[in-house]
Write a protein that holds these residues in place. Structure first.
Motif, PDB file in Angstrom:
ATOM      1  N   GLU A   1      12.626 -55.653  32.580  1.00 26.83           N
ATOM      2  CA  GLU A   1      12.769 -55.586  34.023  1.00 26.83           C
ATOM      3  C   GLU A   1      14.127 -55.052  34.457  1.00 26.83           C
ATOM      4  O   GLU A   1      14.233 -54.376  35.469  1.00 26.83           O
ATOM      5  N   ASP A   2      15.193 -55.375  33.699  1.00 25.18           N
ATOM      6  CA  ASP A   2      16.526 -54.946  34.126  1.00 25.18           C
ATOM      7  C   ASP A   2      17.280 -54.128  33.078  1.00 25.18           C
ATOM      8  O   ASP A   2      18.312 -53.541  33.390  1.00 25.18           O
ATOM      9  N   GLU A   3      16.794 -54.099  31.825  1.00 26.92           N
ATOM     10  CA  GLU A   3      17.485 -53.321  30.801  1.00 26.92           C
ATOM     11  C   GLU A   3      16.483 -52.494  30.004  1.00 26.92           C
ATOM     12  O   GLU A   3      16.502 -52.472  28.774  1.00 26.92           O
ATOM     13  N   GLY A   4      15.632 -51.794  30.709  1.00 20.81           N
ATOM     14  CA  GLY A   4      14.588 -50.999  30.062  1.00 20.81           C
ATOM     15  C   GLY A   4      15.105 -49.808  29.287  1.00 20.81           C
ATOM     16  O   GLY A   4      14.395 -49.258  28.433  1.00 20.81           O
ATOM     17  N   ASP A   5      16.353 -49.397  29.570  1.00 20.75           N
ATOM     18  CA  ASP A   5      16.939 -48.247  28.861  1.00 20.75           C
ATOM     19  C   ASP A   5      18.008 -48.699  27.859  1.00 20.75           C
ATOM     20  O   ASP A   5      18.855 -47.902  27.447  1.00 20.75           O
ATOM     21  N   PHE A   6      17.961 -49.942  27.485  1.00 20.32           N
ATOM     22  CA  PHE A   6      18.978 -50.522  26.596  1.00 20.32           C
ATOM     23  C   PHE A   6      19.022 -49.798  25.243  1.00 20.32           C
ATOM     24  O   PHE A   6      17.994 -49.448  24.668  1.00 20.32           O
ATOM     25  N   THR A   7      20.231 -49.571  24.759  1.00 22.55           N
ATOM     26  CA  THR A   7      20.443 -49.016  23.415  1.00 22.55           C
ATOM     27  C   THR A   7      21.540 -49.830  22.735  1.00 22.55           C
ATOM     28  O   THR A   7      22.297 -50.556  23.389  1.00 22.55           O
TER      29      THR A   7
END
Length: 816
Positions: free
Chosen positions: A509-515
Motif C-alpha cells: 500500500e505504501d512501499e510498492g516500489d521498494f528495493t
C-alpha cells in the motif's frame, strides 16, 4: 527437514506435562507473557537438535541445557525431563523421537531409519529453523561485519569466514617469519662484516679481505664469489700441522669494536626519537578505550580459538557447540579488523628498535664467549645481565600485547647501563695476548669469516624461502577473497530480490516500489533499503521498529528459501511477528500462506489479535492453536479449555472459595466472549486500547447469536423449509431459556468478582450461576466437533451462514 505431528513435553523447562496435536500443519500458541509459550519452542528445538539456543551464546553466562533444561523441580532428575515428537519425513513416513536432558545427544528414534536420521542431521545442521525476535533483528540492525557472520552462518557459508580468518592468520604468520628472517640476515651480515673488517658487504670487499689473508698463506686467489665459494678453500691442506689459536686477537678486537658501535647506536639520538614516537603511538591506542579493548581482545580471542576443545569455552567453561563458538569468535575478530591494522602499523614502527636491540645482543654474545675463552677466563656479569635484559625488551616489544607492558618498556628500550669497565677489561686482556704471526692472523680471519659467511648464506636462503611462503599466502588470500566475494555477490543478488519482493507484498500500500541492496565486501555485508524513493539507507535510519521487524522476517525467509528451497518445510517463529506494524498483519499472514504453502509454521504470540488474524486469513486452522491463560511453577501452563475451567471452578466451590470461583468464571467469560464476538461479528463499541470489559462483550455475543437464530428462521421461511424452521425455533427456545437462567446481567457475578459483598454469597448461591453459564455457553459450539460457531463470510455486508469446523451443523442466513 521434517513436519511435526504431535509433541509431548514432560518436566521440561517451565512445563510439567502437556500434549499438543500439531497435525503436521501450521500451529500457534497464544498467551500472555510468562504463560509458558516459549517452553514449547525450546522443546521442539531440543527434541530435534538436543540443544536450546536460548541457553547458549552471548549473554547466557553459566546457563546450560544440562543444568537448566529440566523443570526446576527436576534438576536432579534430568532423565525425567523428556520431549517426545511424532514427526513425518519428506517421504511421508512416520517416526517418533524421544529425547531426555540426561541423554541429550542420544535420542531414541522409532523406527531408526536412514531417512529419519538424515532428517535429524539436517535439523541439527540448520538450527535456524527456530527464530526469535532477538535473532531476527540482528540480520537488520547489526554492524556489517556482524551481519556478514550471521547471514553466512544461516546460509551455511560460515566456513568462508573461518577459511578467510585462517588464511589471514597464515598471511600474518608468514609475514612475521619474513621479519624474523630479515633480522637474522641483518645480524649475520653485521657479524660477517666484523669478521672480515670491511665497511660494506659487497663481493668486491669480501674477496679483497679474503685474498689478502690467502696471499699471506700462499693460497690461490679467489676470482669470484659464488654460492659455494669457500673463503678458506685449501687452507687445511696447506698447513695442517699448524694449531689455530683459541682466541684470534684481531677478530676479538673487531668484536669489541662492534659492541661499542652497536651500543652507541642503540643509545643514540635516532634510537631515542624512535622510541619516543612509538611511545606516543602506543599511548594513543591505550588512550582510546575502544581501540585498546579491541587490540587486546583480538589477541585474547585468537588464543581462545586455539585453546577451544570443541565442547567448553576455555575461559568460562560454558558448554558450546564447536560451530557456534567459532562463529561467535570469528564475528568478533572481523569487527576488530581496523584495530588490527593499527596494530600492524605500530609493529612496523617498533621493528627498527628491535633490530638495534638484536645487534647489541649478538655483539654482546660474541664478546661474552670471547671472555670465557681467555686464559684465565674473565667473568662478565654486567654484560650477561644486560644481554638478558635485552632479551626481555625484545620479547615485550615483539609481542606488543598487553599494550601497557609495551608502553612501560619503550622509554627504557634504548637505555644502556655503564658497561665501559667490563668491555675495557676484556679489551685489555685481548691486547695482552701476543701478536699473532701474519700467517696465524690470516688463518684466523679466513676460518672465522668462512663460519660467518656460512651463517649469512643460510640466513639469506631461509629469508628467500620465507618470502616465497609469504607471497604465496598473500596470493592465496587475495584470490580467495576475490573469488568468494564474486560468488557471494551472486548469492546475495538472489536473496536481495526475494527479500525485496516479500517486503513489497507486505507493504504494497505504501512501499510498492521498494528495493534493497545487500552489499558484500571482504568480511562485511552492507544492507541498504529504499525509503520512499529518497535513496538507499541503513534499515535503522528512517524505518520504524515495526518495519524493521518486517524486514528481518522477510530477509530470514529469503535466506531460508535460498538455503533450503523445497526443503524449507519447518519454521518456528517465537514472538517474531509481534512488532510488525498492525496495519500489515493481514498481509504478513497472506504472504506466509501463499508464498510458503509447503512450510509448517509454528508461531508463538502474546497478542490475541495476531492469533485472530492468523485464523481469519486461514494461516492456521481454528482448532490448530493452544491458548494459555496462566502458568504456575507446580503445574506449568494452563490452557483456555472449557472442560478444565469448569473443573477448576468446581474445585473452588468444593473448598467454599466463592471468590476464587467467581474470579475464574469472569476471566473465562471475558476470554470466551471476546472470541464469540469475533466469530459472530458482534457489534461491540470500539475502544482504541482494545481493553474490553465483560459488560462490553458478553451481552453483544449473546445478542449476536440470538440474531443469527432469527435470521436463519427468516431465511428458512423464505425457502419454505418449515422443518428447518421448527428445528431452528427449538434451538432458539432452549438458548433463550439458558440465557434467562444465566441472568448474566444481574448483580451476583459482578459483586463476587469485584469483591463487593462477596462474603454474602455462599456456595449454594453461586453454584447455580456456574451451571447456568456453562449451559448457555454450550449453545455457542457444535456438539460434534466442540468448535465454536462462526458466521461466514468474516467480512462484508451480508451474512451467508453460521457454521463450525466440521460443517455438520450449519445454518443458512440468506433469504430467497
Amino acid at each position: 527437514m521434517i513436519r511435526l505431528q504431535k509433541i509431548k513435553i514432560e518436566n521440561f523447562r517451565g512445563i510439567r506435562r502437556i500434549e499438543l496435536d500439531l497435525k503436521g500443519e501450521n500451529f500457534a500458541a497464544c498467551g500472555r507473557n510468562g504463560t509458558g509459550k516459549s517452553g514449547i519452542v525450546d522443546a521442539i528445538e531440543f527434541a530435534l537438535t538436543g540443544k536450546i539456543s536460548r541457553l547458549t551464546g552471548p549473554g547466557t553466562g553459566e546457563l546450560s541445557v544440562k543444568q537448566h533444561g529440566p523443570h526446576v523441580d527436576f534438576t536432579a532428575k534430568p532423565e525425567l525431563a523428556v520431549v517426545t515428537l511424532a514427526v513425518m519425513t519428506p517421504s511421508g513416513s512416520n517416526a517418533t523421537i524421544t529425547r531426555s536432558v540426561k541423554a541429550a545427544s542420544s535420542p531414541t528414534i522409532e523406527p531408526n531409519t536412514p531417512e529419519i536420521i538424515a532428517a535429524l542431521d539436517n535439523a541439527r545442521l540448520h538450527p535456524e529453523f527456530v527464530l526469535s525476535r532477538r535473532e531476527l533483528i540482528k540480520y537488520v540492525l547489526s554492524e556489517p561485519s556482524s551481519r556478514a557472520a550471521e547471514v553466512q552462518a544461516l546460509l551455511r557459508l560460515d566456513d568462508i569466514g573461518k577459511l578467510r580468518s585462517g588464511l589471514q592468520r597464515i598471511v600474518n604468520a608468514t609475514a612475521k617469519d619474513v621479519t624474523n628472517s630479515e633480522d637474522a640476515v641483518s645480524a649475520s651480515k653485521q657479524q660477517l662484516m666484523n669478521g672480515l673488517g670491511i665497511p660494506e658487504l659487497t663481493a668486491e670487499h669480501i674477496l679483497d679481505a679474503a685474498n689478502s689473508a690467502r696471499d699471506v698463506l700462499g693460497l690461490g686467489k679467489l676470482t669470484a664469489l659464488e654460492a659455494n665459494t669457500a673463503l678458506n678453500d685449501g687452507m687445511a691442506t696447506s698447513d695442517a700441522s699448524t694449531v689455530i689459536a683459541k682466541v684470534s686477537k684481531p677478530q676479538a678486537l673487531s668484536d669489541i669494536l662492534a659492541v661499542r658501535t652497536a651500543i652507541e647506536k642503540l643509545s643514540g639520538q635516532v634510537s631515542r626519537d624512535r622510541c619516543e614516537a612509538c611511545r606516543k603511538a602506543t599511548e594513543e591506542l591505550t588512550g582510546d578505550s575502544d581501540a585498546f579493548e579491541s587490540v587486546n581482545r583480538e589477541d585474547f580471542l585468537r588464543k581462545a580459538v586455539e585453546n577451544f576443545d570443541g565442547e567448553e569455552c576455555p575461559v568460562c567453561e560454558t558448554e558450546f557447540d564447536d560451530e557456534a563458538f567459532r562463529s561467535i569468535i570469528e564475528a568478533k575478530l572481523i569487527r576488530y579488523a581496523e584495530m588490527a591494522k593499527k596494530r600492524l602499523e605500530l609493529e612496523g614502527q617498533i621493528k627498527p628498535i628491535l633490530g638495534d636491540i638484536v645487534n647489541v645482543g649478538i655483539s654482546l654474545a660474541a664478546i661474552i664467549s670471547l671472555a670465557s675463552q681467555l686464559v684465565p677466563p674473565l667473568e662478565t656479569p654486567p654484560l650477561s645481565e644486560f644481554k638478558s635484559a635485552l632479551g626481555e625488551r625484545y620479547l615485550v616489544l615483539n609481542r606488543l600485547l598487553p599494550l601497557n607492558d609495551t608502553l612501560q618498556m619503550l622509554p627504557r628500550a634504548h637505555t644502556v647501563p655503564d658497561l665501559a669497565d667490563a668491555v675495557d677489561k676484556i679489551e685489555a686482556a685481548v691486547n695482552a695476548l701476543p701478536e699473532p704471526s701474519k700467517q696465524g692472523a690470516a688463518r684466523d680471519l679466513l676460518s672465522v669469516a668462512q663460519d660467518r659467511l656460512t651463517t649469512y648464506r643460510n640466513a639469506r636462503a631461509n629469508l628467500v624461502a620465507k618470502s616465497v611462503q609469504a607471497k604465496r599466502a598473500a596470493t592465496a588470500y587475495d584470490v580467495f577473497g576475490k573469488s568468494t566475494e564474486k560468488a557471494l555477490e551472486g548469492i546475495y543478488a538472489k536473496v536481495q530480490e526475494t527479500f525485496s519482493s516479500l517486503y513489497r507484498d507486505i507493504n504494497k500500500e505504501d512501499e510498492g516500489d521498494f528495493t534493497a541492496q545487500l552489499l558484500p565486501s571482504l568480511g562485511k555485508l552492507g544492507f541498504g533499503v529504499d525509503f520512499y524513493g529518497r535513496g538507499q539507507f541503513p534499515p535503522g535510519a528512517y524505518h520504524s521498529e515495526g518495519h524493521q521487524d518486517g524486514m528481518g522476517l522477510c530477509l530470514y525467509l529469503a535466506l531460508m528459501s535460498h538455503l533450503q528451497g523445497e526443503n524449507f518445510v519447518l519454521a518456528v517463529l517465537d514472538d517474531v511477528l509481534m512488532s510488525v506494524d498492525a496495519g500489515h498483519r493481514r498481509e504478513v499472514c497472506t504472504v506466509l500462506k501463499k508464498t510458503f504453502p509447503n512450510t509448517q509454521f509454528i508461531f508463538t504470540t502474546h497478542d490475541e489479535i495476531w492469533l485472530r488474524h492468523m485464523k481469519s486469513e486461514g494461516l492456521i486452522k481454528a482448532k490448530n492453536a493452544v491458548h494459555f491463560r496462566t502458568w504456575t511453577v507446580d503445574h506449568g501452563p494452563k490452557e483456555w479449555g472449557a472442560t478444565d475451567v469448569w473443573d477448576e471452578i468446581d474445585a473452588y466451590l468444593l473448598k467454599d472459595d466463592v471468590r476464587g470461583a467467581a474470579a475464574l468464571l469472569r476471566h473465562y467469560l471475558e476470554h470466551f466472549s471476546r472470541e464469540a464476538c469475533h466469530r459472530l461479528r458482534a457489534k461491540v463499541e470500539f475502544r482504541g486500547d482494545a481493553q474490553f470489559m465483560l459488560g462490553d462483550l458478553l451481552p453483544n455475543a449473546v445478542s449476536a447469536l440470538g440474531d443469527v437464530f432469527k435470521k436463519s428462521k427468516a431465511a428458512a421461511n423464505s425457502w419454505n423449509q418449515q422443518e428447518k424452521v421448527s428445528v431452528i425455533a427449538s434451538r432458539e427456545a432452549v438458548f433463550n431459556d439458558a440465557k434467562a437462567k444465566a441472568k448474566y446481567d444481574e448483580w451476583q457475578l459482578n459483586s463476587a468478582v469485584h469483591f463487593n459483598e462477596w462474603d454474602n454469597l455462599q456456595k449454594q448461591d453461586f453454584a447455580p450461576v456456574v451451571t447456568s453459564f456453562r449451559t448457555m455457553l454450550g449453545y455457542f459450539s457444535c456438539t460434534t466437533c466442540d468448535e465454536m460457531y462462526g458466521v461466514r463470510p468474516e467480512r462484508g455486508a451480508k451474512l451467508e451462514s453460521l457454521r463450525c469446523t466440521c460443517g455438520t451443523d450449519e445454518l443458512n442466513l440468506q433469504a430467497k
